[in-house]
Enzyme design. Structure first.
Site, PDB file in Angstrom:
ATOM      1  N   HIS A 211     -34.967  16.730  41.297  1.00 51.93           N
ATOM      2  CA  HIS A 211     -35.300  15.635  40.382  1.00 51.93           C
ATOM      3  C   HIS A 211     -34.164  14.615  40.241  1.00 51.93           C
ATOM      4  CE1 HIS A 211     -33.082  17.861  37.283  1.00 51.93           C
ATOM      5  NE2 HIS A 211     -33.032  16.731  36.608  1.00 51.93           N
ATOM      6  N   ASP A 268     -27.502  26.680  39.821  1.00 52.74           N
ATOM      7  CA  ASP A 268     -28.388  25.791  39.069  1.00 52.74           C
ATOM      8  C   ASP A 268     -28.141  24.314  39.401  1.00 52.74           C
ATOM      9  OD1 ASP A 268     -30.361  25.305  37.095  1.00 52.74           O
ATOM     10  OD2 ASP A 268     -28.837  24.924  35.584  1.00 52.74           O
ATOM     11  N   HIS A 273     -28.436  19.443  42.838  1.00 56.73           N
ATOM     12  CA  HIS A 273     -28.199  18.152  42.197  1.00 56.73           C
ATOM     13  C   HIS A 273     -26.856  17.503  42.571  1.00 56.73           C
ATOM     14  CE1 HIS A 273     -31.660  19.464  40.185  1.00 56.73           C
ATOM     15  NE2 HIS A 273     -31.108  20.026  39.139  1.00 56.73           N
ATOM     16  N   LYS A 369     -22.268  23.490  30.869  1.00 49.08           N
ATOM     17  CA  LYS A 369     -23.056  23.421  29.633  1.00 49.08           C
ATOM     18  C   LYS A 369     -22.092  23.400  28.453  1.00 49.08           C
ATOM     19  CE  LYS A 369     -27.161  24.493  31.586  1.00 49.08           C
ATOM     20  NZ  LYS A 369     -28.165  23.431  31.735  1.00 49.08           N
TER      21      LYS A 369
HETATM   22  C1  BG6 Z   1     -32.026  21.344  35.926  1.00 47.77           C
HETATM   23  C2  BG6 Z   1     -31.213  22.542  35.550  1.00 47.77           C
HETATM   24  O1  BG6 Z   1     -32.442  21.421  37.255  1.00 47.77           O
HETATM   25  O2  BG6 Z   1     -31.247  20.172  35.737  1.00 47.77           O
HETATM   26  C3  BG6 Z   1     -30.777  22.436  34.111  1.00 47.77           C
HETATM   27  O3  BG6 Z   1     -31.968  23.725  35.743  1.00 47.77           O
HETATM   28  C4  BG6 Z   1     -30.043  21.141  33.879  1.00 47.77           C
HETATM   29  O4  BG6 Z   1     -29.966  23.539  33.727  1.00 47.77           O
HETATM   30  C5  BG6 Z   1     -30.842  19.964  34.403  1.00 47.77           C
HETATM   31  O5  BG6 Z   1     -29.851  20.998  32.482  1.00 47.77           O
HETATM   32  C6  BG6 Z   1     -30.029  18.681  34.364  1.00 47.77           C
HETATM   33  O6  BG6 Z   1     -30.862  17.603  34.655  1.00 47.77           O
HETATM   34  P1  BG6 Z   1     -30.709  16.205  33.917  1.00 47.77           P
HETATM   35  O7  BG6 Z   1     -31.727  15.340  34.561  1.00 47.77           O
HETATM   36  O8  BG6 Z   1     -30.971  16.467  32.466  1.00 47.77           O
HETATM   37  O9  BG6 Z   1     -29.319  15.766  34.153  1.00 47.77           O
END
Ligand code: BG6
Length: 530
Positions: A211, A268, A273, A369
């Protein structure tokens, strides 16, 4: 210390119109597995609603929700109606009343099918429902299957789709599958999952989501690099000293203890990401925006990353503390977390990329976190200018230029540089040029999945992960996963909630004579002073 003047923004309305223009998706039926789940409610359906408002969905469009929850079509529509208001605007303060016309356009097209994903019978009923819908819909046979389900169901659902012949395409009908994350939990499981689903689908039918690629600011990195003449000539080891990528969160594990315990911050966030951000910054220019041209360059970059070793990594776990003025418990007291948990909630890494562009330029990555602020940003720090000229002036050190790309929440970018302070002496001050999205573009209601769903409907896989890209990313961190599994952390918890992370992360970067930039949510508009 001044903020430089910016060019007056173009009329916001015109920019917003440009952002939502473009062709409509072709007729299709979207089938959502996990229709009663959180992801559907929070992201998938709100994204569809925003696409309706942007007039991107065709009249010939329907949604079939499949889930084991005991709901009817009416009940499903009702439960989504109750929450759409809260989610359609996405994160941040964007809020506007729901457009009833657009919402009813969408809900009219929703149908619910109750069924167990493990039962073949669910899929034979789905065949019938899709047939009926197709007749109602002028013979639309294009189907997008969205797997908004727990990862253990990815393989089995795709196999059932295959057995029910639902993945078979023809000249007039495409069949595509969106697979959510996590895609595997290490290299071997990602490889096995790819093999399993590639027995049923061809690669061009699979859309693996990350995402982060749905974020406008992430997509903009390619435009910044390749649509401007000023950056690319500097974008290499001759001019860049190092890159820092930060994804700091203030939230804890948000009731996801069970998932997080077996996942941890490295799995994660990093091979997915954060590596997307590394790819956008580090990849070679593709020859076109064609999906395979872009994804080939990303894969090559991941393949050039040195396997990350434990010496170049730091892990952390939060103790109790105060985050944004609120007292919070330590990780080990979160629901569904073991009292002696060894799961990391923070990770910092130094990675090296072994190619002609980046050899010798470290990329420092950190994510965690319960940190002091929520911010995702990339800082490209350039080499310092030679000092000799300033020997006989009061200037004792020249600051480095930093290009900061603010991914979220304060979206924009800034460049810091040195300027002469007015006066008779040569004195230098750090100043900053700043671009904020909100100054130029109207904020569009978006949850970040709009582009991804739309792109899948039009068959553009550029923003999705290819099998080899996912595997190359896991491969780069596999050595670290293994070494951490062999040697559980003994110093947890090692950072206070509300802090900037463990002190060992400072040591990791200080070892190279460098320092992390401060973690700040609000953009300070202050430049680095000499
Ligand atoms: C998710 C993780 O894929 O991405 C989460 O599982 C994380 O732990 C999140 O908080 C972060 O995404 P964004 O878009 O809020 O930065």
């Amino acid at each position: 210390m001044s903020k430089m003047a910016t060019i007056p923004p173009p009329p916001a309305a015109a920019m917003a119109a440009a952002a939502v223009s473009g062709r409509q998706a072709p007729p299709a039926i979207m089938t959502i597995f996990g229709a009663a789940g959180d992801l559907t409610k929070r992201l998938v359906v709100p994204a569809l609603y925003n696409l309706v408002r942007a007039r991107k969905l065709p009249d010939e469009f329907a949604i079939i929700g499949v889930d084991i929850a005991d709901l009817t079509t009416e009940g499903w529509r009702q439960s989504l109606t109750e929450t759409i208001d809260a989610f359609a605007g996405g994160a941040g303060n964007f809020h506007e009343a729901i457009d009833e016309q657009a919402w009813s356009w969408l809900t009219r097209r929703m149908h619910y099918l109750r069924g167990d994903f493990a039962q073949p019978e669910t899929f034979s009923r789905l065949v019938m429902v899709l047939d009926e819908q197709r007749e109602r819909q002028d013979n639309t046979a294009n189907v997008l299957f969205y797997l908004a389900v727990a990862d253990r169901f990815f393989g089995p659902v795709i196999e059932q789709l295959g057995r029910a012949a639902l993945t078979r395409q023809s000249d007039h009908a495409w069949r595509r599958v969106i697979v959510e994350k996590p895609f595997g939990h290490d290299f071997a499981s990602a490889e096995a999952l790819n093999a399993q689903i590639l027995r049923v689908l061809s690669e061009d039918q699979i859309y693996r989501i990350d995402h982060f690629l749905g974020k406008e600011t992430v997509q903009n990195i390619l435009v910044l690099r390749f649509a401007n003449g000023i950056f690319e000539p500097l974008w290499n080891r001759d001019h860049v000293d190092h890159v820092q990528i930060t994804a700091a969160e203030t939230v804890g594990v948000e009731g996801r203890g069970r998932f997080y315990e077996k996942t941890g911050a490295l799995r994660d966030m990093v091979p997915n990401h954060l590596f997307q951000l590394v790819a956008m910054i580090g990849m070679e220019p593709p020859i076109s925006f064609d999906a395979d041209a872009v994804r080939a360059k990303k894969t090559e970059l991941f393949q050039a990353i040195h396997t990350v070793s434990a010496e170049n990594a730091v892990r952390g776990q939060y103790s109790g503390g105060v985050v944004l003025g609120r007292k919070v418990v330590d990780y080990r007291h979160e629901p569904n977390v073991a009292p002696d948990s060894a799961t990391e909630t923070y990770v910092a890494l130094k990675i090296g990329i072994d190619n002609w562009r980046w050899a010798g330029v470290p990329f420092y990555l950190r994510t965690g976190k319960r940190l002091s602020a929520r911010t995702t940003e990339i800082a490209v720090q350039f080499r310092r200018a030679p000092y000799a000229l300033f020997r006989d002036t009061p200037v004792d050190r020249l600051p480095a230029n930093i290009l900061t790309l603010r991914i979220q929440p304060d979206e924009g970018l800034s460049v810091s540089f040195s300027a002469k302070r007015p006066g008779s002496e040569i004195e230098i001050d750090g100043v900053e040029m700043d671009f904020a999205y909100r100054d130029y573009f109207e904020r569009l209601a978006a949850v970040g999945y709009e582009t991804l769903i739309y792109d899948c409907l039009i068959g553009d896989a550029t923003l999705f992960q290819r099998a080899d890209t996912v595997q190359a990313a896991w491969h780069a961190v596999q050595g670290l996963l293994d070494s951490w599994a062999r040697d559980p952390a003994k110093d947890f918890p090692n950072y206070a909630a509300g802090s900037a992370g463990p002190y060992t992360a400072d040591r990791l970067i200080a070892r190279d004579g460098r320092a992390w930039l401060p973690i700040r949510a609000d953009h300070p508009h202050t430049a680095v002073r000499p």
